[in-house]
Design a protein around this motif. Structure first.
Motif, PDB file in Angstrom:
ATOM      1  N   LEU A  76       5.357 -10.448  26.598  1.00 18.86           N
ATOM      2  CA  LEU A  76       4.028 -11.555  26.569  1.00 18.86           C
ATOM      3  C   LEU A  76       4.877 -12.799  27.486  1.00 18.86           C
ATOM      4  O   LEU A  76       4.781 -13.913  26.573  1.00 18.86           O
ATOM      5  N   ARG A 131      -5.475 -11.946  21.311  1.00 20.66           N
ATOM      6  CA  ARG A 131      -5.524 -10.842  22.180  1.00 20.66           C
ATOM      7  C   ARG A 131      -6.053  -9.548  21.458  1.00 20.66           C
ATOM      8  O   ARG A 131      -5.640  -9.445  20.266  1.00 20.66           O
ATOM      9  N   MET A 134      -3.472  -6.708  20.468  1.00 18.39           N
ATOM     10  CA  MET A 134      -2.121  -7.007  19.966  1.00 18.39           C
ATOM     11  C   MET A 134      -1.759  -6.208  18.715  1.00 18.39           C
ATOM     12  O   MET A 134      -0.543  -5.826  18.578  1.00 18.39           O
TER      13      MET A 134
END
Length: 217
Positions: A76, A131, A134
């Motif tokens: 990320l 997200r 995730m």
């Protein structure tokens, strides 16, 4: 390798908006300075929003290794990842899931803790990162971190060293439990061993016993 506390992170539940809905969550943790009381259920200044799935004696402290942050910065690159980003209370150095065993005990500051289980995240991890993917990415990484139960209350602070307390090794690491949980089949011998782990919470042992029963039919 010496294992120690890199950051102590706490936060009380707050209301946030996620996908147009109000959600109450305690996943937002911030590093604190000085020493904090560690009690049976949590650190002073910390809290969980939904006590049916978060917190409690078996999940009093969530631990996440600082070593994993390098992996996530690669995954990320556009995100700022400060200590506490994963909702952990303790960011640590010198712990990894493949080495820490269920039932391992440590003295930290004036407290004593025991390893109980890996973390199985809920959708609020996705909320924290913004997200939808995730949780899936977190589980795929197997970099779950783990929980401590508190055997003896005390005070803890940054740079405290985890001192192992002699005990009979369980022979099953945090990573072993995670792997057994996510596997579709599951090794019968490992399932039997997991069921017998006294430090593993009853809900986990019941789940593994049910899988063992089905496998033997």
């Amino acid at each position: 390798m010496v294992s120690k506390l890199i950051s102590v992170n706490v936060g009380l539940p707050r209301e946030v908006v996620w996908k147009g809905k109000q959600v109450r969550t305690g996943i937002f943790k911030e590093p604190v300075h000085g020493r904090l009381p560690l009690r049976r259920l949590d650190l002073d200044g910390d809290g969980q929003a939904d006590l049916t799935v978060h917190g409690g004696a078996d999940k009093a402290v969530y631990v996440y290794p600082a070593e994993h942050y390098e992996y996530w910065r690669g995954e990320l690159p556009d995100m700022q990842l400060g200590w506490g980003m994963f909702g952990e209370n303790f960011t640590t150095e010198g712990f990894v899931e493949t080495a820490v065993q269920i039932g391992d005990r440590f003295r930290i500051g004036s407290a004593e803790v025991i390893v109980t289980q890996p973390r199985m995240p809920c959708y609020k991890l996705g909320l924290k990162f913004g997200r939808d993917d995730m949780v899936k990415r977190f589980m795929k990484s197997r970099l779950t971190g783990f929980y401590f139960a508190v055997l003896q209350e005390g005070e803890v602070g940054v740079d405290d060293v985890f001192e192992p307390v002699p005990t009979t090794p369980s022979g099953m690491t945090v990573a072993d439990i995670t792997g057994l949980y996510v596997s579709k089949e599951g090794d019968a011998d490992l399932l039997k061993r997991a069921v017998q782990l006294e430090a593993l919470p009853e809900s986990w042992r019941t789940y593994f016993q049910e899988r063992l029963d089905k496998a033997s039919v």
